[in-house]
Design a protein around this motif. Sequence first.
Motif, PDB file in Angstrom:
ATOM      1  N   ILE A 166       0.646  -1.167  -0.008  1.00  0.00           N
ATOM      2  CA  ILE A 166       0.040  -0.033  -0.023  1.00  0.00           C
ATOM      3  C   ILE A 166       0.868   1.158   0.090  1.00  0.00           C
ATOM      4  CG2 ILE A 166      -1.815   1.371   1.380  1.00  0.00           C
ATOM      5  CD1 ILE A 166      -2.898  -1.295   2.445  1.00  0.00           C
ATOM      6  N   ALA A 167       2.063   1.301   0.859  1.00  0.00           N
ATOM      7  CA  ALA A 167       2.648   2.313   0.738  1.00  0.00           C
ATOM      8  C   ALA A 167       3.652   2.592  -0.383  1.00  0.00           C
ATOM      9  CB  ALA A 167       3.856   2.209   2.127  1.00  0.00           C
ATOM     10  N   VAL A 168       4.069   1.757  -0.976  1.00  0.00           N
ATOM     11  CA  VAL A 168       4.746   1.839  -2.187  1.00  0.00           C
ATOM     12  C   VAL A 168       3.704   2.259  -3.257  1.00  0.00           C
ATOM     13  CG1 VAL A 168       6.099   0.495  -4.142  1.00  0.00           C
ATOM     14  CG2 VAL A 168       6.484  -0.036  -1.539  1.00  0.00           C
ATOM     15  N   HIS A 169       2.611   1.657  -3.116  1.00  0.00           N
ATOM     16  CA  HIS A 169       1.698   1.902  -4.477  1.00  0.00           C
ATOM     17  C   HIS A 169       1.311   3.691  -4.027  1.00  0.00           C
ATOM     18  CE1 HIS A 169      -2.749   2.753  -5.294  1.00  0.00           C
ATOM     19  NE2 HIS A 169      -2.119   2.650  -6.478  1.00  0.00           N
ATOM     20  N   LEU A 170       1.118   3.895  -2.819  1.00  0.00           N
ATOM     21  CA  LEU A 170       0.821   5.444  -2.747  1.00  0.00           C
ATOM     22  C   LEU A 170       1.716   6.476  -2.977  1.00  0.00           C
ATOM     23  CD1 LEU A 170      -1.650   5.207   0.446  1.00  0.00           C
ATOM     24  CD2 LEU A 170      -2.237   5.259  -2.067  1.00  0.00           C
ATOM     25  N   ILE A 171       3.009   5.873  -2.869  1.00  0.00           N
ATOM     26  CA  ILE A 171       4.309   6.889  -3.350  1.00  0.00           C
ATOM     27  C   ILE A 171       3.948   7.170  -4.802  1.00  0.00           C
ATOM     28  CG2 ILE A 171       6.669   6.684  -3.571  1.00  0.00           C
ATOM     29  CD1 ILE A 171       7.036   5.032  -1.131  1.00  0.00           C
ATOM     30  N   GLY A 172       3.723   5.945  -5.665  1.00  0.00           N
ATOM     31  CA  GLY A 172       3.554   6.280  -7.042  1.00  0.00           C
ATOM     32  C   GLY A 172       2.396   7.211  -7.396  1.00  0.00           C
ATOM     33  N   ALA A 173       1.212   6.695  -6.786  1.00  0.00           N
ATOM     34  CA  ALA A 173       0.008   7.516  -6.881  1.00  0.00           C
ATOM     35  C   ALA A 173       0.109   8.846  -6.570  1.00  0.00           C
ATOM     36  CB  ALA A 173      -1.102   6.636  -6.118  1.00  0.00           C
ATOM     37  N   TYR A 174       0.829   9.309  -5.622  1.00  0.00           N
ATOM     38  CA  TYR A 174       0.924  10.964  -5.061  1.00  0.00           C
ATOM     39  C   TYR A 174       1.490  11.431  -6.368  1.00  0.00           C
ATOM     40  CZ  TYR A 174       2.650  14.517  -1.994  1.00  0.00           C
ATOM     41  OH  TYR A 174       2.797  15.668  -1.777  1.00  0.00           O
ATOM     42  N   GLN A 175       2.422  10.638  -6.950  1.00  0.00           N
ATOM     43  CA  GLN A 175       3.082  11.463  -7.993  1.00  0.00           C
ATOM     44  C   GLN A 175       2.044  11.412  -9.329  1.00  0.00           C
ATOM     45  OE1 GLN A 175       6.217  13.164  -8.394  1.00  0.00           O
ATOM     46  NE2 GLN A 175       6.172  12.804  -6.125  1.00  0.00           N
ATOM     47  N   VAL A 176       1.338  10.558  -9.478  1.00  0.00           N
ATOM     48  CA  VAL A 176       0.521  10.586 -10.792  1.00  0.00           C
ATOM     49  C   VAL A 176      -0.426  11.756 -10.529  1.00  0.00           C
ATOM     50  CG1 VAL A 176      -1.369   9.479 -11.884  1.00  0.00           C
ATOM     51  CG2 VAL A 176       0.711   8.168 -11.367  1.00  0.00           C
ATOM     52  N   PHE A 177      -0.764  11.983  -9.319  1.00  0.00           N
ATOM     53  CA  PHE A 177      -1.899  13.260  -9.033  1.00  0.00           C
ATOM     54  C   PHE A 177      -1.167  14.456  -8.986  1.00  0.00           C
ATOM     55  CE2 PHE A 177      -4.691   9.664  -8.054  1.00  0.00           C
ATOM     56  CZ  PHE A 177      -5.965  10.067  -8.782  1.00  0.00           C
ATOM     57  N   CYS A 178       0.014  14.519  -8.463  1.00  0.00           N
ATOM     58  CA  CYS A 178       0.437  15.847  -8.094  1.00  0.00           C
ATOM     59  C   CYS A 178       1.270  16.499  -9.517  1.00  0.00           C
ATOM     60  CB  CYS A 178       1.380  15.828  -6.933  1.00  0.00           C
ATOM     61  SG  CYS A 178       3.096  14.904  -7.391  1.00  0.00           S
ATOM     62  N   GLN A 179       1.710  15.426 -10.361  1.00  0.00           N
ATOM     63  CA  GLN A 179       2.268  16.170 -11.643  1.00  0.00           C
ATOM     64  C   GLN A 179       1.713  17.117 -12.428  1.00  0.00           C
ATOM     65  OE1 GLN A 179       5.655  16.022 -12.736  1.00  0.00           O
ATOM     66  NE2 GLN A 179       6.408  14.727 -11.258  1.00  0.00           N
ATOM     67  N   PRO A 180       0.235  16.926 -12.605  1.00  0.00           N
ATOM     68  CA  PRO A 180      -0.464  17.708 -13.462  1.00  0.00           C
ATOM     69  C   PRO A 180      -0.530  19.348 -12.666  1.00  0.00           C
ATOM     70  CG  PRO A 180      -1.710  16.116 -13.349  1.00  0.00           C
ATOM     71  CD  PRO A 180      -0.526  15.716 -12.555  1.00  0.00           C
ATOM     72  N   LEU A 181      -0.450  19.261 -11.264  1.00  0.00           N
ATOM     73  CA  LEU A 181      -0.414  20.404 -10.366  1.00  0.00           C
ATOM     74  C   LEU A 181       0.839  21.233 -10.621  1.00  0.00           C
ATOM     75  CD1 LEU A 181      -1.726  22.322  -8.320  1.00  0.00           C
ATOM     76  CD2 LEU A 181      -0.672  20.675  -6.608  1.00  0.00           C
ATOM     77  N   PHE A 182       1.710  20.266 -10.423  1.00  0.00           N
ATOM     78  CA  PHE A 182       3.125  21.156 -10.595  1.00  0.00           C
ATOM     79  C   PHE A 182       3.449  21.370 -12.072  1.00  0.00           C
ATOM     80  CE2 PHE A 182       5.243  17.496  -7.884  1.00  0.00           C
ATOM     81  CZ  PHE A 182       4.784  18.202  -6.582  1.00  0.00           C
ATOM     82  N   GLY A 183       3.110  20.635 -13.119  1.00  0.00           N
ATOM     83  CA  GLY A 183       3.091  21.378 -14.486  1.00  0.00           C
ATOM     84  C   GLY A 183       2.335  22.705 -14.600  1.00  0.00           C
ATOM     85  N   PHE A 184       1.116  22.778 -14.293  1.00  0.00           N
ATOM     86  CA  PHE A 184       0.393  23.969 -14.582  1.00  0.00           C
ATOM     87  C   PHE A 184       0.941  24.997 -13.739  1.00  0.00           C
ATOM     88  CE2 PHE A 184      -2.940  26.716 -12.311  1.00  0.00           C
ATOM     89  CZ  PHE A 184      -3.472  27.195 -13.405  1.00  0.00           C
ATOM     90  N   PHE A 185       1.449  24.943 -12.649  1.00  0.00           N
ATOM     91  CA  PHE A 185       1.900  26.324 -11.595  1.00  0.00           C
ATOM     92  C   PHE A 185       3.367  26.607 -12.183  1.00  0.00           C
ATOM     93  CE2 PHE A 185       4.419  27.906  -7.909  1.00  0.00           C
ATOM     94  CZ  PHE A 185       3.388  28.663  -7.516  1.00  0.00           C
ATOM     95  N   GLU A 186       4.172  25.535 -12.714  1.00  0.00           N
ATOM     96  CA  GLU A 186       5.350  25.966 -13.378  1.00  0.00           C
ATOM     97  C   GLU A 186       5.403  26.643 -14.616  1.00  0.00           C
ATOM     98  OE1 GLU A 186       7.436  22.185 -12.895  1.00  0.00           O
ATOM     99  OE2 GLU A 186       7.319  22.372 -10.965  1.00  0.00           O
ATOM    100  N   LEU A 187       4.348  26.288 -15.272  1.00  0.00           N
ATOM    101  CA  LEU A 187       4.207  27.040 -16.662  1.00  0.00           C
ATOM    102  C   LEU A 187       3.792  28.403 -16.662  1.00  0.00           C
ATOM    103  CD1 LEU A 187       3.649  26.603 -19.825  1.00  0.00           C
ATOM    104  CD2 LEU A 187       1.130  25.973 -19.463  1.00  0.00           C
ATOM    105  N   LYS A 188       2.941  28.557 -15.349  1.00  0.00           N
ATOM    106  CA  LYS A 188       2.266  29.822 -15.224  1.00  0.00           C
ATOM    107  C   LYS A 188       3.406  30.653 -14.895  1.00  0.00           C
ATOM    108  CE  LYS A 188      -2.020  29.184 -16.489  1.00  0.00           C
ATOM    109  NZ  LYS A 188      -2.355  29.978 -17.713  1.00  0.00           N
ATOM    110  N   CYS A 189       4.289  30.195 -13.953  1.00  0.00           N
ATOM    111  CA  CYS A 189       5.481  31.144 -13.511  1.00  0.00           C
ATOM    112  C   CYS A 189       6.225  31.389 -14.565  1.00  0.00           C
ATOM    113  CB  CYS A 189       6.059  30.276 -12.362  1.00  0.00           C
ATOM    114  SG  CYS A 189       5.351  30.182 -10.873  1.00  0.00           S
ATOM    115  N   ARG A 190       6.817  30.262 -15.324  1.00  0.00           N
ATOM    116  CA  ARG A 190       7.534  30.547 -16.666  1.00  0.00           C
ATOM    117  C   ARG A 190       6.995  31.785 -17.556  1.00  0.00           C
ATOM    118  NH1 ARG A 190       8.407  25.015 -16.403  1.00  0.00           N
ATOM    119  NH2 ARG A 190       7.150  24.562 -18.256  1.00  0.00           N
TER     120      ARG A 190
END
Length: 474
Positions: free
Chosen positions: A323-347
């Motif tokens: 469960i812990a290993v899965h959620l480590i990966g799932a966390y990234q699947v869900f946060c990458q769109p947020l990271f990408g959006f914020f970084e694009l706006k800042c650039r």
Amino acid sequence: MDAAALHVDDAFRKNLDDDGREKRTGSLMTASAHIITAVIGSGVLSLAWAIAQLGWVAGPAVLMAFSFITYFTSTLLADAYRTPDPVSGKRNYTYMDVVRANLGGKKVQLCGIAQYINLVGVTIGYTITASISMVAVKKSNCYHEEGHAASCKSSNYPFMMIFAGIQIILSQIPDFHNLSWLSILAAVMSFAYSSIGLALSIAKVVGGGGGEVRTSLTGVEVGIDVSGEEKVWRTFQAIGDIAFAYAYSTVLIEIQDTLRSYPPENKVMKKASLVGVSTTTIFYVLCGCLGYAAFGNEAPGNFLTGFGFYEPFWLIDFANVCIAVHLIGAYQVFCQPLFGFFELKCRERWPDSKFITSEHIVNVPFYGGEYYVNMFRLVWRSGYVILTAVVAMIFPFFNSFLGLIGAGSFYPLTVYFPIEMYIARANIQRFSFTWVWLKILSWVCLVVSLVAAIGSLQGLLTDVKKYKPFQTTE
């Protein structure tokens, strides 16, 4: 010299897609892995509890209803990736881009608010769940050594810090296109712990461990298990938990944007959605129903960490590690769109800032090559992970939090926007048969989401009143 330059230019162009970006290499397998990673998450662990609140009739019916609705609307959303033509039109890289191309206006901002609040909520929820599973490993060994009646107290906070530390490192993965390996690993882990929970439930039912288990057609009984008011609130919350278990529309477009151009992305994404949703639904029905059969109306909120099972302790430990290993990966699947959006706006806002745009080359031992480090990415992503961990420490409530996130995201992102964009793209006439039944589906889902949100909010407020922070848990 000109011929050589032309040859180099042609070779370079062959490595680019029709939009000038690096050629995408995603396939049906990688897309399915992303979906399974996103869908089979911590939600599966609460399904036995959810079925216990709803009973044998409503429980499986609600599960199947959410499954059909999620698959249907995901096919509508897959066709919106390119506009105006779903095969040869212009690409839309994010959910907000899709809404902008098909609906425009204030709905774009509403979509962004709904999507990114949901992504933040999911990452907080995964921090809570991963820490609970890590604590469960420690408790399982304690119970095995000292007996089931032992006072095996432990705090979630150190494990939340460990999880956050791992995420700070993984969050430096530049974007979604580099996550395939992590999603495949996470998908394998999700199958592993779901299968273990399923096998233990079957063993308990078949082995006669369920002799004292009470189940009913309507779930927990008023006057015996709960009061009438509690029954209503728990029913609403259970619907929210099931809605959360199917939440992946938030990242569907970002997943589709990883697919190679041929076969057409919308066709591959529909197949991947069918594979992902049908696979997870089978697991959900089995885990939910067999979990309810094993524990009855006393089903714990999380059937692998709530100690519905104590033995074999090593298998419980392994499941919780998965469960812990899965959620480590799932966390990234869900946060990458947020990271990408914020970084694009800042650039876009500060294009000349070296802090935001400069990439520094770092030679990483055993990495096999050079790694590019961006200082802004390092600081902002690390800060985000720390913030989600702090919020998780303040509100470490599993079921209520999942239900609230699920209720808040299901209607706008899984139902409303896909349906409205389909109506706009297909030019469906108002009050036609198709328009009417799509609107009815949309309004029914709105009512269900509101009901689930109210129940989950009430459960969260009750948990907050009872909670004493910074104490170890039994």
